[in-house]
Design a protein around this motif. Structure first.
Motif, PDB file in Angstrom:
ATOM      1  N   ILE A  57       0.823  -1.209   0.000  1.00  0.00           N
ATOM      2  CA  ILE A  57       0.000   0.000   0.000  1.00  0.00           C
ATOM      3  C   ILE A  57       0.861   1.265   0.000  1.00  0.00           C
ATOM      4  O   ILE A  57       0.442   2.314  -0.486  1.00  0.00           O
ATOM      5  N   ALA A  58       2.082   1.171   0.562  1.00  0.00           N
ATOM      6  CA  ALA A  58       2.921   2.359   0.693  1.00  0.00           C
ATOM      7  C   ALA A  58       3.848   2.541  -0.508  1.00  0.00           C
ATOM      8  O   ALA A  58       4.599   3.502  -0.569  1.00  0.00           O
ATOM      9  N   PRO A  60       5.133   3.915  -3.729  1.00  0.00           N
ATOM     10  CA  PRO A  60       4.725   5.079  -4.527  1.00  0.00           C
ATOM     11  C   PRO A  60       4.267   4.697  -5.938  1.00  0.00           C
ATOM     12  O   PRO A  60       3.445   5.381  -6.525  1.00  0.00           O
ATOM     13  N   ARG A  62       2.266   2.656  -6.775  1.00  0.00           N
ATOM     14  CA  ARG A  62       0.826   2.378  -6.800  1.00  0.00           C
ATOM     15  C   ARG A  62       0.053   3.354  -7.659  1.00  0.00           C
ATOM     16  O   ARG A  62      -0.916   2.995  -8.306  1.00  0.00           O
ATOM     17  N   ASP A  63       0.452   4.620  -7.606  1.00  0.00           N
ATOM     18  CA  ASP A  63      -0.313   5.631  -8.341  1.00  0.00           C
ATOM     19  C   ASP A  63      -0.280   5.345  -9.844  1.00  0.00           C
ATOM     20  O   ASP A  63      -1.188   5.714 -10.575  1.00  0.00           O
ATOM     21  N   ILE A  64       0.775   4.657 -10.288  1.00  0.00           N
ATOM     22  CA  ILE A  64       0.854   4.268 -11.699  1.00  0.00           C
ATOM     23  C   ILE A  64      -0.202   3.204 -11.992  1.00  0.00           C
ATOM     24  O   ILE A  64      -0.862   3.231 -13.031  1.00  0.00           O
ATOM     25  N   GLU A  66      -2.991   2.861 -10.440  1.00  0.00           N
ATOM     26  CA  GLU A  66      -4.308   3.507 -10.409  1.00  0.00           C
ATOM     27  C   GLU A  66      -4.693   3.930 -11.821  1.00  0.00           C
ATOM     28  O   GLU A  66      -5.826   3.794 -12.242  1.00  0.00           O
ATOM     29  N   ILE A  95      -6.394  -3.107   3.307  1.00  0.00           N
ATOM     30  CA  ILE A  95      -5.743  -1.824   3.568  1.00  0.00           C
ATOM     31  C   ILE A  95      -5.038  -1.858   4.917  1.00  0.00           C
ATOM     32  O   ILE A  95      -3.906  -1.424   5.061  1.00  0.00           O
TER      33      ILE A  95
ATOM     34  N   GLY B  39       3.591   7.794   0.780  1.00  0.00           N
ATOM     35  CA  GLY B  39       4.365   7.797  -0.454  1.00  0.00           C
ATOM     36  C   GLY B  39       3.533   7.863  -1.719  1.00  0.00           C
ATOM     37  O   GLY B  39       4.053   8.119  -2.794  1.00  0.00           O
ATOM     38  N   ALA B  40       2.237   7.603  -1.604  1.00  0.00           N
ATOM     39  CA  ALA B  40       1.401   7.560  -2.807  1.00  0.00           C
ATOM     40  C   ALA B  40       0.049   8.184  -2.490  1.00  0.00           C
ATOM     41  O   ALA B  40      -0.465   8.060  -1.383  1.00  0.00           O
ATOM     42  N   TRP B  41      -0.530   8.857  -3.481  1.00  0.00           N
ATOM     43  CA  TRP B  41      -1.858   9.452  -3.269  1.00  0.00           C
ATOM     44  C   TRP B  41      -2.891   8.385  -2.997  1.00  0.00           C
ATOM     45  O   TRP B  41      -3.797   8.562  -2.185  1.00  0.00           O
ATOM     46  N   ALA B  42      -2.760   7.246  -3.694  1.00  0.00           N
ATOM     47  CA  ALA B  42      -3.724   6.170  -3.484  1.00  0.00           C
ATOM     48  C   ALA B  42      -3.660   5.694  -2.036  1.00  0.00           C
ATOM     49  O   ALA B  42      -4.678   5.313  -1.452  1.00  0.00           O
ATOM     50  N   GLN B  43      -2.468   5.756  -1.446  1.00  0.00           N
ATOM     51  CA  GLN B  43      -2.332   5.325  -0.053  1.00  0.00           C
ATOM     52  C   GLN B  43      -3.059   6.284   0.892  1.00  0.00           C
ATOM     53  O   GLN B  43      -3.750   5.859   1.813  1.00  0.00           O
ATOM     54  N   ARG B  45      -5.621   8.111   0.236  1.00  0.00           N
ATOM     55  CA  ARG B  45      -7.054   7.870   0.069  1.00  0.00           C
ATOM     56  C   ARG B  45      -7.491   6.594   0.813  1.00  0.00           C
ATOM     57  O   ARG B  45      -8.484   6.593   1.534  1.00  0.00           O
ATOM     58  N   ASP B  46      -6.705   5.523   0.653  1.00  0.00           N
ATOM     59  CA  ASP B  46      -7.074   4.258   1.274  1.00  0.00           C
ATOM     60  C   ASP B  46      -6.993   4.312   2.793  1.00  0.00           C
ATOM     61  O   ASP B  46      -7.835   3.746   3.488  1.00  0.00           O
ATOM     62  N   MET B  47      -5.947   4.985   3.312  1.00  0.00           N
ATOM     63  CA  MET B  47      -5.803   5.082   4.763  1.00  0.00           C
ATOM     64  C   MET B  47      -6.966   5.881   5.346  1.00  0.00           C
ATOM     65  O   MET B  47      -7.476   5.559   6.410  1.00  0.00           O
ATOM     66  N   PRO B 132       0.959  13.769 -11.493  1.00  0.00           N
ATOM     67  CA  PRO B 132       1.095  12.930 -10.294  1.00  0.00           C
ATOM     68  C   PRO B 132      -0.018  11.915 -10.057  1.00  0.00           C
ATOM     69  O   PRO B 132       0.192  10.939  -9.357  1.00  0.00           O
ATOM     70  N   PHE B 133      -1.201  12.141 -10.628  1.00  0.00           N
ATOM     71  CA  PHE B 133      -2.303  11.225 -10.326  1.00  0.00           C
ATOM     72  C   PHE B 133      -3.377  11.395 -11.384  1.00  0.00           C
ATOM     73  O   PHE B 133      -3.516  12.466 -11.961  1.00  0.00           O
ATOM     74  N   LEU B 161       2.867   9.593 -12.687  1.00  0.00           N
ATOM     75  CA  LEU B 161       4.166   9.333 -12.070  1.00  0.00           C
ATOM     76  C   LEU B 161       4.181   9.939 -10.669  1.00  0.00           C
ATOM     77  O   LEU B 161       3.817  11.095 -10.501  1.00  0.00           O
ATOM     78  N   PRO B 162       4.620   9.184  -9.667  1.00  0.00           N
ATOM     79  CA  PRO B 162       4.745   9.771  -8.338  1.00  0.00           C
ATOM     80  C   PRO B 162       5.758  10.921  -8.388  1.00  0.00           C
ATOM     81  O   PRO B 162       6.793  10.792  -9.051  1.00  0.00           O
ATOM     82  N   MET B 165       9.470  10.565  -8.475  1.00  0.00           N
ATOM     83  CA  MET B 165      10.029   9.832  -9.610  1.00  0.00           C
ATOM     84  C   MET B 165      10.054  10.665 -10.889  1.00  0.00           C
ATOM     85  O   MET B 165      10.535  10.192 -11.931  1.00  0.00           O
TER      86      MET B 165
END
Lengths: 195, 391
Positions: A57-58, A60, A62-64, A66, A95, B39-43, B45-47, B132-133, B161-162, B165
């Motif tokens: 989940i952590a 980075p 991941r956003d790719i 998505e 999660i 580290g990620a926008w999806a994270q 949101r999920d948290m 980024p998202f 891309l994060p 990166m």
């Protein structure tokens, strides 16, 4: 016979990827692929045409994923939706275990659940190990700082180690702070004074 | 003290959260903030969705993507206030920089029309741009600007891309350009791989960038903490918008526990004095990032509609229902309820025509008058939301 599912695990650490893959194999006869190299992730995932993608989940990257999840139309069939939309408790368990799953739309829930349960169990173990490791590391850091503070006090005040320790502890108690905090302040101050 | 857990991504626009904690604005409201960097926008949101954080610093379009059913199955999320406008920069790789310079572009870092025309003239094939998202102000700014500059949809590829990166992806040729929040554009310039072409504010004078997002059940069942948090962040934003505080903010933000970068990098975006090319050219971008002035934090429902309509079109959903659904997730009612006692100026309506203000303007407020910040688009675009909303 049911068709084998292609499960992709995105995990750069091989020591972590291996037990996850084993757990998944134990959960059913699936084709498990591991992606360790994260550059060009979108292309790698698309080429493997997975039914399920699992990733920390952590991570980075991941956003790719998505983006992939959103971009895929029904005809393209790479990664489509997230964890089965109807199963909110399962999503939440994943999660909390620190895992995110991307699942092809239309995959039947009874096929997804055992995979996720197995992944969640493995990820839970890692969450725990990670927390323990972080705690051990923090304790070690604190020990080091306290040792340095003791050494500074010993040389500055000409006292022995025991007295230096007692002085640190008393100061911490008087100020209602943790010993490591007082030690950190002392080390920093000594640094500023060039000692 | 009530303890609240806040999720954020390490960017300069996380400043209101950090300042609220470090300078005591949260403590004044009886809150102890625990800030958790992700580290990620999806994270993030999920948290938030799983209740592992109570509130989050989030890209403004993200709760709209959720509202339209384009994310995972998570409880409803609402945006209660904007935390910042601007803070983004568009960067091109060194090869494009050289071609633009050869073609006589001045890199004034101001005129989106001129920069767009210049870029159109030097790009032959497809332009790959990192954002980024999939739900981000960066994506909206980039696509608005490129399409108004004569790039056909097929001539542009937007790649997620994060932010950390972006520089690597540009160095390896994965993208030709990107639009990202500071400090990541400056990091790429510092690494010698990018030149900055425009600030986001050159495309849209007040691009809403980050918002405070909570789960609806939290915001509605825990009004004291929600209100306290909003007031603490609103005051932190007011402190941040005093130009003399921006240097201090950069220092605090750069600490190892937050951005963990040299303060000079955070300072560029926060002070609006950016080094736009590895050769050292400096440009001043006034209002590069704003946190408070001109009612910057008011979450206009018309902005929800504008962005949701664009997201819907991109994903093949009917636009008007998407706009109406999205507007319900920008909680102007909670903004009024919780920030009225703090003395925030409140506009008479909660939706308006977007892009109508070429300059800051004095308008009637709930009480007396207030200043609204300029929000014009570089090409004169404007947007009227589907329904006037009263609350």
């Amino acid at each position: 016979m049911q068709q084998k599912l292609v499960i992709v695990v995105v995990e750069p650490d091989p020591d972590r990827a291996r037990p996850i893959a084993e757990g998944l194999r134990a959960a059913g006869d699936h084709d498990i692929r591991i992606i360790a190299e994260q550059s060009g992730l979108a292309r790698q995932v698309t080429e493997l045409r997975p039914d399920v993608v699992l990733i920390d989940i952590a991570n980075p990257s991941r956003d790719i994923l998505e983006e992939l999840a959103l971009a895929s139309g029904p005809s393209e069939r790479p990664v489509a939706v997230f964890v089965d939309r109807s199963d909110e408790p399962l999503t939440r368990a994943a999660i909390e275990a620190g895992i995110s799953a991307y699942v092809v739309d239309g995959l039947r829930p009874e096929r997804i659940k055992p995979i996720l349960d197995a992944a969640i169990a493995r990820f839970n173990v890692f969450q725990q190990m990670r927390a323990e490791l972080a705690a051990t590391r923090a304790a070690l850091e604190e020990r080091k700082v306290i040792d340095r503070a003791k050494a500074i006090l010993m040389s500055a005040r000409g006292i022995n180690e025991e007295a230096a320790y007692a002085l640190l502890r008393k100061t911490a108690m008087d100020q209602g702070k943790r010993m490591a905090e007082i030690a950190q302040q002392l080390v920093m101050a000594a640094g500023l004074l060039g000692r | 003290m009530k303890r609240l857990r806040l999720g954020y991504l390490p960017l300069i626009d996380a400043a209101p959260l950090v300042v609220a904690r470090e300078l005591g604005f949260a403590a004044e409201e009886g809150l102890a903030l625990e800030l958790r960097a992700f580290g990620a926008w999806a994270q993030v949101r999920d948290m938030l969705g799983a209740g592992l954080v109570d509130a989050a610093h989030m890209l403004v379009p993200m709760p709209l993507g959720q509202a339209l059913g384009l994310g995972p199955a998570l409880p409803a999320m609402d945006l209660v206030m904007f935390l910042s406008h601007g803070g983004q920069a568009i960067a091109v790789n060194r090869a494009l920089e050289a071609r633009l310079r050869d073609a006589g572009h001045d890199f004034a870092f101001r005129d989106a029309g001129a920069a767009g025309r210049a870029l159109r003239a030097v790009v032959a094939g497809r332009l790959r741009v990192g954002v980024p998202f999939p739900f981000s102000t960066q994506l909206e700014l980039t696509s608005l600007w490129l399409s108004a500059s004569g790039f056909a949809p097929a001539a542009v590829e937007l790649v997620t891309l994060p932010p950390p990166m972006m520089a690597d992806a540009m160095a390896s040729g994965e993208v030709d350009a990107f639009c990202v929040g500071e400090p990541w554009a400056s990091v790429a310039v510092e690494r010698g791989v990018a030149a900055l072409l425009l600030p986001g504010t050159a495309i849209w004078r007040a691009p809403p960038e980050k918002g405070l997002v909570l789960r609806r059940d939290f915001a509605e069942t825990r009004p004291e903490e929600t209100g306290a948090l909003m007031r603490a962040l609103w005051r932190a934003g007011r402190w941040l918008d005093a130009p003399e505080h921006r240097g201090t903010a950069a220092e605090i933000l750069s600490r190892a526990e937050y951005l963990d970068l040299p303060p000079v990098l955070a300072e560029r975006g926060l002070t609006g004095r950016l080094m736009i090319a590895p050769a050292g050219h400096m440009r001043a971008a006034p209002d590069f990032v704003a946190f408070h002035a001109g009612a910057a934090s008011f979450p206009w429902k018309s902005i929800a509609a504008l962005i949701a309509g664009r997201i819907a079109r991109r994903h093949g959903l009917p636009e008007t229902p998407a706009m109406l659904a999205a507007m319900r997730h920008f909680r102007t009612d909670l903004y009024r309820q919780h920030l009225r006692p703090a003395g925030a100026a409140l506009p008479g309506a909660s939706a308006r025509i977007e892009g109508a203000l070429a300059e800051d303007r004095v308008v009637p407020a709930e009480k007396g008058q207030m200043i609204l910040r300029a929000d014009g688009f570089f090409d004169g675009f404007s947007f009227e939301p589907p329904l006037p909303s009263r609350n």
